[in-house]
Scaffold this active site. Structure first.
Site, PDB file in Angstrom:
ATOM      1  N   HIS A 322      13.915  -0.555   6.035  1.00  0.00           N
ATOM      2  CA  HIS A 322      14.746   0.619   5.792  1.00  0.00           C
ATOM      3  C   HIS A 322      16.187   0.425   6.246  1.00  0.00           C
ATOM      4  O   HIS A 322      17.086   1.107   5.746  1.00  0.00           O
ATOM      5  CB  HIS A 322      14.149   1.852   6.481  1.00  0.00           C
ATOM      6  CG  HIS A 322      12.997   2.431   5.733  1.00  0.00           C
ATOM      7  ND1 HIS A 322      11.722   1.942   5.864  1.00  0.00           N
ATOM      8  CD2 HIS A 322      12.931   3.433   4.828  1.00  0.00           C
ATOM      9  CE1 HIS A 322      10.915   2.636   5.071  1.00  0.00           C
ATOM     10  NE2 HIS A 322      11.617   3.534   4.429  1.00  0.00           N
ATOM     11  N   GLY A 323      16.403  -0.447   7.187  1.00  0.00           N
ATOM     12  CA  GLY A 323      17.772  -0.657   7.615  1.00  0.00           C
ATOM     13  C   GLY A 323      17.845  -1.568   8.819  1.00  0.00           C
ATOM     14  O   GLY A 323      16.893  -1.674   9.594  1.00  0.00           O
TER      15      GLY A 323
END
Lengths: 473, 363
Positions: A322-323
Site C-alpha cells: 500500500h505504500g
C-alpha cells in the site's frame, strides 16, 4: 484524468463512440491506444515503463512455455519477476529503504551520505506489475498458455478502466475476453451504467465529503476520544467508498464495452471476522497474495507456528504494497496479528454443540459485525495516521478521553446524511445476497435511486473533489 | 426474456418524471406558502460581480420571502428608487457601510437608513434623501472604491460612514506577515458560468446547494487545527489592519472634502464595546480571540476619533447614545428592527442638532 473529471468523460465518450463502430480487432487496437493515452495523460514519461514491463513479460511468458527444462523455465521466470520487482522496488521503495538504512547507520554513530533521489511514483505501478507477474507465474505453473499476440497482451496490462487502481486481473480470466468477440447488449449497458453511477456516487458524494471530516480530525491536536471515533468512522467510509467506488466505475466502464472485470469488494463492513473481511475487501489483492505469497510460503501446511508466521509475513507485505511507510507496514502486521488471533480462536475454542435460537444467532451475528467494524476502524487509524506519535495520541484518546457531549448527535447526523443510502443499499444487498439487487427492483424505485445518486453527485460533488486514495499505491 | 431496451426507456422516463414532479411540487409549495427561492441563494440572486468592489448589488433584483423582503432599486442599491441626478432643492445623504447599515436579515423598511428616511420625510421643513449604498460584507476599502468611482456622481451633500466590523474581519488576513494573502475582497463573487445560470432555473438545484452549504464542513465540536506559523490575530496583524482602515477612512474624508461634501464618522453600535454577558457571547461571531476582538473594536473607535479630530469632521459614537444589548442588536453588530429605530432616531436628532443639515433642501 480522474474518473470524476469532465476530461475523462469526454475522453470516454470519444473512445466509446469509436469503439461501437469497430470490429473486435479494431476495438482492441483502439482500446490499447486509448489506454496508453489515458496513462500518458498522468505522465507520458512513464509510458516507457509500462511498455518495458509488457515486452519483458510477454517475451518471458513465451520462453517459459517453450523451454524444455525446468532450469530454463526458472531463469525466465526469474527475469520476469525480478524485472517487475526491480521496477516496483526502485520507484516505490528506494527512498523508503535508503532513509531506513541511513537512520540505522546514524544510530550506530556514523554520518552517512547515501544517494537520495527525487523519485516520482508512477500511477498504478503496484497494480500492473502484480498483473504481469501473475501472468508469467501462472505460465510457469502450467495454469495458463501464453498469448502469441503482443497487442492483446499489452491491452491486458494497460486496459484503461483498471490500469491505475485495479482490480488486479488475472490473465486467465481477462485475456480470453480480449481474444473473443464481445457483444454490447442492452442489459449490460444498463448494469454497466448503474455501476458507473453507483461508483461515482460513492466517490463524489460519500468519499470526498467524508474526507473533509476525517482530514479535520487527523489534522487536529489532542481531539477527545469521541471526535477520534467519528474521524475513524468518517475515514472508514471514505476509504471504502473511494476505493470501491473506483472499482465500480472501472467495472461499469468495462461492462459497457462488453468486458467483465473481477469483483473487488463484497460488502466488507459486514464481515464478522478478519478472514471474512479479507474475503470481502480488495478481493483481487488478497487472492493474489494468497496465491503468490501465502501458499508458496507454505500456507497452513507447515504447522501452526509457520501458519501464523506466514500470515504475518503476507499481511506485512500487503501493508508495504500500500505504500512505502512504516504505518502501512504496521497496519499490515496488525491485520496479520488479528488474522492469526482469529485462526487461533477458531482452532482452539469449541463451538457450542447445541443449536442457538434463530433470533439469538442473528443478534450475535449483528454484534460480531459491529465489533469487527470497530476492530477494522482501529486498523484504519494505523493506516491513516501520519506518524507513530499520532497513533499513540489518538489511541490514548480513544481509550481514556471519552466524554459524551451534545455534538454526538450532530456528528452522527452528519455521517448519517452522507452514508444512509449506502448503508441501506448494502443492507438489502447483504440480505438478498445480490450486489446488483437494485437492477431487479421496479423501474420507479430504480429511477428514484438514480435521481438521488445524481443529486448527490452533481450538487455535492462540486464541494470537494479529491484524488482516488488508491492511485498513490 | 426481459426486454432491456424498454426497461432502459422506462427508467429514463421515470427519472424525468420524478425530476419534473419534484420541481413542480417545490414551485407549487413555494407559491402557496409565499416563499421565494432567492432567499436560499441570495448570493446569486442579489449580487453581481463588480470590477471595482469585487461584487455589488444587482439592479432590480428582489427577494420576497416569507421571512425576508428585500428589493434592490434600478441603480443597484437597497431602498426606494432615486435618480442619479439629484433633484433640485434636495439634500442628499449617502450611507457608506456593510451589512450593519445594509440591514442584514431585516426586511425593507426595517433598516436604520430606511427609518432615518422616514424620520426626515415626516419633517416637512427639510427635503432630505437618504441613499443607502451599503452592501453586505463591504469593508472601508470597498466603501472607498464605491464612493470614488460611483457615488460622487450622485452629488451627495453628506456622507455617513458606518464602517468597522468588516474591516476587523479582514485584518487577520491582510497583514504583510501573511504575505498580503487577501486584498480585502474576501467575499468576492465570481461571474456564474452558463451552466450555473441554467441550473439556477431549478428550485431543486438551488435548495440542494443551500442544503450543502448548511451542512457543517467539519465535525461539530472539533478543535481548530493549529495555525501553520503565526496565529492570525497577533498585535502586529491588528495594528496593520487598523492602519489600513484609518488610511481608507482618511481617503474617503479627503475625497469628500475635495468635492465639498460633508462627512460624519459613526462608531457602529457593537455588543463588544462593553463587557459581555454569557448570553451575549453565544451571539458573537468570534473571528479572533475575544480579547483581541475587544481590542480591535476599541481600535476602530480610537481611529475614528483621531481622524475626526485631525480632519475636523464630526464623530458620533452610537455606543455612548444607545446601550448595546440584545434588544437593539441581534448579534454582535447587526441591529434588530427596534435597534434600527433607535439608531435612526439618535442620528436624526444628532444631524438636526449639530447643524450638519444647514441649507438642507436649499442646495
Amino acid at each position: 484524468m480522474l474518473f470524476n473529471s469532465w476530461e475523462f468523460w469526454i475522453f470516454f465518450a470519444a473512445v466509446y463512440g469509436l469503439y461501437l463502430l469497430l470490429d473486435r480487432r479494431g476495438q482492441n487496437i483502439l482500446l490499447l491506444i486509448a489506454s496508453y493515452f489515458f496513462y500518458g495523460s498522468w505522465n507520458y514519461k512513464f509510458l516507457g515503463l509500462i511498455l518495458a514491463s509488457t515486452i519483458i513479460d510477454y517475451y518471458c511468458g513465451i520462453r517459459i512455455n517453450e523451454a524444455a527444462d525446468l532450469k530454463k523455465r526458472k531463469v525466465f521466470l526469474a527475469i520476469s519477476v525480478c524485472s517487475n520487482l526491480a521496477i516496483l522496488g526502485f520507484f516505490k521503495y528506494y527512498s523508503f529503504f535508503v532513509d531506513g538504512i541511513e537512520k540505522l547507520i546514524r544510530a550506530s554513530g556514523y554520518d552517512p551520505s547515501l544517494m537520495h533521489l527525487n523519485i516520482v511514483l508512477p500511477v498504478g505501478i503496484s497494480f500492473y506489475t502484480f498483473q504481469t507477474m501473475s501472468y508469467t507465474i501462472d505460465i510457469y505453473r502450467n495454469k495458463l498458455q501464453p498469448t502469441r499476440n503482443i497487442l492483446n497482451y499489452a491491452l491486458f496490462v494497460a486496459f484503461f478502466p483498471k490500469l491505475v487502481a485495479g482490480p488486479i486481473e488475472r490473465a486467465r480470466t481477462f485475456l480470453p475476453q480480449i481474444e473473443e468477440k464481445r457483444i454490447v447488449r442492452a442489459d449490460r449497458l444498463l448494469s454497466g451504467g448503474y455501476l458507473v453511477l453507483w461508483g461515482l456516487f460513492k466517490k463524489v458524494f460519500i468519499a470526498d465529503n467524508m474526507m473533509r471530516y476525517a482530514d479535520a480530525v487527523f489534522a487536529g491536536k489532542n481531539e477527545p476520544g469521541l471526535q477520534v471515533l467519528f474521524g475513524l468512522y468518517a475515514f472508514a467510509f471514505q476509504i471504502y467508498a473511494d476505493f470501491s467506488g473506483y472499482t465500480d466505475i472501472a467495472r461499469g466502464l468495462a461492462r459497457l464495452m462488453g468486458f467483465e472485470l473481477s469483483m473487488n469488494f463484497n460488502l466488507p463492513y459486514f464481515a464478522r471476522n478478519p478472514r471474512e473481511f479479507w474475503q470481502r475487501w480488495h478481493i483481487t489483492l488478497s487472492t493474489w497474495l494468497k496465491d503468490y505469497v501465502y501458499i508458496p510460503l507454505g500456507g497452513n501446511r507447515r504447522g501452526r507456528f509457520r501458519t501464523y508466521l506466514n500470515l504475518l509475513i503476507t499481511m506485512a507485505l500487503c501493508g508495504l504494497w500500500h505504500g512505502a511507510a512504516w504505518h502501512f507496514v504496521l497496519w499490515g502486521v496488525y491485520q496479520g496479528v488479528i488474522l492469526s488471533i482469529h485462526r487461533f480462536i477458531d482452532l482452539n475454542v469449541r463451538h457450542p454443540q447445541f443449536k442457538l435460537p434463530r433470533a439469538f444467532g442473528a443478534a450475535l451475528n449483528i454484534l460480531k459485525v459491529i465489533v469487527f467494524f470497530h476492530v477494522t476502524c482501529l486498523g484504519w487509524l494505523l493506516f491513516r495516521a501520519d506518524s507513530l506519535n499520532q497513533i499513540f495520541a489518538m489511541t490514548r484518546s480513544l481509550a481514556l478521553g471519552f466524554s459524551l457531549t451534545y455534538s454526538v448527535f450532530q456528528n452522527t447526523l452528519i455521517i448519517a446524511f452522507f452514508t444512509w443510502f449506502l448503508m441501506l443499499m448494502q443492507l438489502i444487498q447483504y440480505k438478498k445476497n445480490n450486489l446488483e439487487i437494485l437492477l431487479e427492483s421496479n423501474c420507479g424505485l430504480q429511477a428514484m435511486s438514480y435521481m438521488y445518486m445524481l443529486f448527490g453527485v452533481f450538487i455535492f460533488g462540486a464541494a470537494a473533489t479529491g484524488n482516488f486514495i488508491y492511485f498513490q499505491f | 426474456m426481459k426486454d432491456y431496451r424498454k426497461e432502459v426507456a422506462r427508467i429514463v422516463v421515470s427519472c424525468l418524471l420524478i425530476l419534473l414532479m419534484a420541481e413542480a411540487g417545490l414551485r407549487i409549495f413555494f407559491f402557496l406558502t409565499n416563499r421565494d427561492i432567492g432567499a436560499f441563494d441570495p448570493g446569486y440572486f442579489l449580487y453581481r460581480p463588480d470590477i471595482f468592489t469585487g461584487y455589488s448589488l444587482a439592479p432590480n433584483s428582489k427577494i420576497n420571502h416569507i421571512t425576508l423582503k428585500t428589493k434592490i432599486n434600478s441603480l443597484g442599491y437597497r431602498g426606494r428608487e432615486f435618480t442619479a441626478k439629484k433633484p433640485d432643492g434636495t439634500y442628499r445623504i449617502i450611507i457608506l457601510g456593510g451589512s450593519e447599515s445594509y440591514g442584514h436579515g431585516l426586511n425593507d423598511g426595517e433598516t436604520w437608513p430606511d427609518r432615518l428616511q422616514i424620520l426626515f420625510d415626516a419633517d416637512k421643513s427639510n427635503k432630505v434623501e437618504v441613499l443607502n449604498t451599503s452592501v453586505d460584507g463591504f469593508s472601508s476599502f470597498q466603501a472607498l472604491t464605491s464612493f470614488a468611482t460611483r457615488l460622487l456622481d450622485f452629488d451627495p451633500d453628506l456622507v455617513l460612514c458606518y464602517l468597522g466590523w468588516n474591516d476587523i474581519k479582514y485584518w487577520p488576513l491582510i497583514s504583510p506577515s501573511r504575505g498580503f494573502a487577501d486584498t480585502g475582497l474576501a467575499e468576492r463573487k465570481d461571474s456564474p458560468s452558463n451552466i450555473d445560470r441554467w441550473l439556477h432555473y431549478s428550485y431543486l438545484y438551488i435548495l440542494g446547494r443551500a442544503l450543502r452549504n448548511k451542512i457543517p464542513r467539519e465535525f461539530v465540536g472539533i478543535s481548530p487545527p493549529a495555525p501553520a506559523s503565526q496565529p492570525p490575530d497577533t498585535d502586529s496583524d491588528l495594528e496593520y489592519g487598523r492602519r489600513v482602515f484609518e488610511r481608507n477612512i482618511r481617503s474617503i474624508v479627503a475625497i469628500a472634502k475635495a468635492n465639498h461634501i460633508r462627512v460624519c464618522l459613526i462608531n457602529q453600535l457593537n455588543l463588544l464595546s462593553r463587557p459581555l454577558q454569557d448570553q451575549e457571547k453565544s451571539r458573537i461571531y468570534f473571528i479572533m480571540k475575544e480579547d483581541k476582538l475587544v481590542k480591535a473594536v476599541r481600535q476602530v473607535r480610537v481611529s475614528l476619533e483621531r481622524i475626526s479630530e485631525e480632519e475636523d469632521v464630526p464623530f458620533v459614537d452610537l455606543n455612548a447614545l444607545i446601550t448595546p444589548d440584545l434588544t437593539v442588536l441581534s448579534d454582535h453588530v447587526h441591529a434588530t428592527p427596534k435597534g434600527s429605530s433607535e439608531i435612526a432616531r439618535k442620528l436624526h436628532d444628532y444631524l438636526i442638532g449639530s447643524g450638519l443639515l444647514i441649507n438642507a433642501g436649499k442646495s
